[in-house]
Design a protein around this motif. Structure first.
Motif: not given
Lengths: 547, 286
Positions: A36-39, A86, A135-136, A154-156, B22-23, B26, B225-226, B230, B267-268
């Motif tokens: 997914t690569g996303a946080p 992560d 995911p958040g 929390t993410t990240g 998806s990768s 990001y 909320n995301r 960070y 999406g981060g």
């Protein structure tokens, strides 16, 4: 052709299943996280209950574990609960009342701490609730017989947010900690090692945070809490070479959050202990990344002298033990590197300047420090718009000189505290002869507060003098060549502010050191504990009273 | 037979893309980004409006002026042909517009923090800490924040033009609200961590906003909320790319800057620096 269509359908179905199946097994979990690569934040069920802490290898592989789908908050756990982003993994085991915390670095894990929400008697887990799962953020509530503890990741982020229930007395943090640091951003830190005290439990002079240097040098843990009324303790055990820091404890207060943050980097902190480590270790060490590094020259009993670190300064401390760590970022600090001041901002929402002012009851939204106000005024002169903004300049200077006046009053309050406590200590020593040997070190600390106030008296000038300087700047408005004079007067105002900050920090640090010594005397000598309590209460009330 | 081979090849190809898609989203390479980013910068002395391509090329200064004049807070009109900005030109702080090459400057009214309506016929802006809309044809203004609400800021018009998001500070806490573009009772979106500076995603499904330290996204109903950034230091002024796949924002060492522009997947993910040197703030992306 029919077969090809079928093949095509099966192939897509297979791809879809491995891509979006809510329950993913074994190494597919790690694969999916990477793909997914996303946080992210995820919750997992280990599907079996472990009686021992889960090994880092098991956590790395996640074999046989179940990954919960987003927003699944009703999952019936067959095994232990793991949630992670992560950077951090948190494990709540059914057969333990501890919460285990791991750092995640490049797909590998390292166990860093175990948390115990403490009451008068130990408890085992009775139930678990998932309050949030997306995911958040993930939020878990672990319910024990009497107490409960909320855990939010929390993410990240590198910190775990902890909300103990009202019945919780304290949060105990067990880790392989070598030093506990009580940082002061404007004065000297305090640095406690296992051999700092002969007692096995001692109260720490913290306000709202401490740092722990974790064994190995690659990790620092920061504890942050919301109220300076939450006391902390250092728990020590063993003797001689086996003496170690067993744990730290943070007192819990109703509705008050506690954060535990993990900072990870190779050689993140360094101790150049010239007496016990070959000197080459200290001499060859250099900071692993650009930041504002702080060097603490360690002294007896937790005292330290703090300096901005530079490699020549390390060489100068030939015979001293030095602890070095990054306190704040600079412009070249890597984006993903986190320093203690970053964690302070992320949790308490304030930077160091606002923090010290808030701690002394002088905080405000406007924050009209000499630095901020003079810089703004000089900018107006530089851009030749001082005439247009004359009214605002006067308003800003008024706010600034009011703050200088209030700060000087706060310093005077420390002077009063010193005098009153000196008298109190001497009276108690006269009334209780067993106090006699304990009083001189206390008086020496109080004398240091006096010295701090006196030594900077000239540099602090007076609030009236600051008013005169700001009036002189206002009188320059509209005059040719006003900027250079404005800058000179601005330098003087900044020097006054700096001297005040430095005095205030030293006073606060020494007052906390005074309390630390009082606590130690009270615990070490039970027959004077009642007397010491009176002195402690007196000092605490003076420290807490706002101007 | 050839048709079957083609079909199978297509199936494998699309599946690989599906898995990797998806990768790829990001990962971030500036060179792959398109559009223009307008921002305010003090790199030439006073604060001026500057523009740069999203791929990091063609940095240029759009506004110039007297030393004591500053231009900040630029915002593209939806068609990308004009820019609104706040300026201290003249006697009081005011809202100005200009062509995207920096010509045809025109003062609109007193106020700051202005943003275009989607059709470009109106603006929403802040004046004396209240939120107003102004019809640019009739010059009729309407106050859309309640009279007794203090410290309102940062209005942002939804893509369909029906709703305006903004922030309001009560005592010590900021909160995000949405209100009908014609006025009415605002609805709270989120009220923690000093939330302010909302901006709508192009599909109106999310708002990007800033906390005291980070950039976040949230649904307009307050759900999901995301945290998007960070990192260490401070992140401010998040703004969407045209396709909604990325965000541009300001990264500061501390609350006092200095500030640089970065781009991050919406999406981060990994952030990439767009500008450096002096301070660059208030980006908008077209």
């Amino acid at each position: 052709m029919k077969h090809v269509k079928l093949l095509y359908f099966l192939f897509f179905t297979f791809i879809f299943l491995i891509r979006f199946s809510p329950i993913v097994q074994a190494q597919d979990i790690n694969q999916r996280i990477q793909e997914t690569g996303a946080p992210f934040t995820y919750v997992l069920d280990t599907n079996s209950i472990s009686t021992n802490p889960i090994s880092t290898q098991t956590l790395n592989k996640k074999n046989g574990w179940t990954l919960l789908a987003e927003d699944d908050t009703a999952h019936p756990f067959k095994g232990d609960v793991v949630f992670l982003n992560d950077k951090i993994a948190v494990i709540v085991r059914q057969k333990s009342h501890g919460v285990e915390i791991y750092s995640l670095i490049d797909g590998q894990s390292a166990r860093r701490a175990t948390l115990f929400a403490q009451t008068s008697s130990p408890e085992t887990l009775s139930s678990l609730e998932i309050l949030e799962n997306n995911p958040g953020a993930v939020e878990i509530k672990a319910n024990y017989k009497i107490i409960s503890i909320g855990l939010r990741l929390t993410t990240g982020e590198r910190s775990l947010e902890i909300l103990p229930s009202v019945e919780t007395d304290r949060l105990r943090i067990e880790s392989l900690c070598e030093y506990v640091i009580v940082p002061d951003f404007f004065s000297d830190d305090m640095v406690f090692s296992a051999d700092a005290f002969d007692r096995d439990s001692i109260r720490l002079p913290t306000a709202k945070f401490f740092l722990q240097a974790i064994h190995g040098g690659d990790c620092m843990m920061m504890g942050v809490w919301e109220s300076d009324e939450q006391n902390t303790r250092l728990i020590l055990s063993g003797s001689g070479a086996a003496r170690k820091i067993e744990a730290t404890e943070i007192e819990c207060k109703e509705g008050r959050k506690i954060w535990l943050a993990l900072m990870e980097n190779a050689n993140l902190w360094h101790c150049a202990n010239k007496q016990t480590i070959p000197p080459s270790i200290g001499e060859n060490w250099s900071p692993p990344f650009s930041a504002n590094w702080r060097m603490n020259v360690l002294q007896n009993g937790g005292m330290a002298k703090s300096f901005p670190f530079s490699e020549p300064s390390l060489q100068e401390q030939a015979q001293a033990s030095c602890l070095i760590y990054p306190i704040d970022r600079d412009r070249a600090t890597p984006l993903t590197t986190i320093c203690p001041i970053d964690i302070m901002r992320n949790t308490l929402g304030v930077g160091p300047c606002q923090y010290i002012l808030a701690a002394e009851g002088l905080g405000s939204d406007a924050n009209p420090t000499t630095e901020q106000v003079t810089e703004w005024v000089e900018r107006q002169f530089e851009r030749k718009r001082e005439t247009r903004y004359k009214d605002q300049i006067i308003v800003q200077f008024t706010a600034m000189t009011n703050l200088l006046t209030e700060t000087e009053k706060r310093i005077e309050r420390y002077q009063v505290l010193t005098n009153e406590l000196s008298a109190s200590c001497q009276n108690e020593a006269r009334a209780h002869p067993q106090m006699a040997s304990a009083v001189p070190p206390l008086l020496a600390i109080l004398a240091n507060i006096d010295n701090a106030i006196l030594s900077k008296r000239d540099a602090r000038k007076s609030p009236q003098y600051a008013v005169q300087l700001s009036d002189q700047i206002v009188s320059l408005i509209g005059k040719e060549d006003g900027l250079s004079v404005c800058q000179k007067l601005g330098d003087q105002l900044r020097a006054i502010g700096l001297a005040q900050d430095s005095t205030l920090s030293k006073c606060r640090m020494m007052a906390r050191w005074f309390l630390q010594n009082c606590w130690m005397i009270a615990e070490r000598t039970p027959e004077v504990s009642a007397t010491m309590e009176k002195v402690i209460t007196h000092a605490e009330n003076l420290l807490k009273s706002k101007p | 037979m050839r048709r079957n081979v083609r079909l199978i090849s297509y199936a494998i190809f699309t599946s690989v893309i599906f898995l990797l898609g998806s990768s790829l989203l990001y990962g971030l390479e500036l060179a792959e980004l398109s559009g223009e980013i307008v921002f305010s910068s003090n790199r030439s002395g006073s604060w001026r409006i500057w523009m740069i391509q999203a791929d990091g090329s063609n940095l240029r200064q759009l506004t110039d002026g007297k030393e004591d004049e500053n231009d900040v807070d630029p915002a593209f009109r939806k068609d990308g042909k004009e820019i609104l900005f706040t300026s201290t030109r003249g006697e009081s702080v005011g809202i100005w517009k200009m062509s995207i090459n920096g010509t045809n400057m025109e003062r609109i009214c007193d106020g700051d923090q202005a943003e275009w309506s989607p059709d470009g016929n109106k603006i929403a802006f802040r004046r004396e800490e209240s939120i107003f809309t102004r019809d640019l044809i009739s010059n009729v203004e309407k106050k859309i924040s309640p009279d007794d609400w203090p410290h309102c800021s940062g209005p942002a018009w939804s893509p369909n033009g029906k709703t305006i998001a903004f922030a309001c500070r009560w005592d010590e806490e900021n909160a995000l609200f949405t209100v009908n573009a014609d006025g009415g009772q605002p609805v709270k979106v989120y009220d923690k961590k000093g939330a302010c500076e909302p901006h709508w995603s192009p599909d109106a499904k999310l708002l990007v906003y800033e906390t005291e330290t980070h950039i976040c996204t949230i649904q307009p109903d307050g759900q999901k909320n995301r945290l998007i950034t960070y990192w260490g230091g401070i992140q401010r002024y998040g703004q969407w790319s045209r396709d909604g796949n990325h965000l541009v924002y300001c990264q500061g060492v501390s609350e006092n800057g200095p500030w640089e522009l970065y781009i991050v997947p919406s999406g981060g993910g990994t952030a990439v620096r767009l500008t450096e040197g002096d301070s660059d703030m208030n980006p908008d992306w077209h």
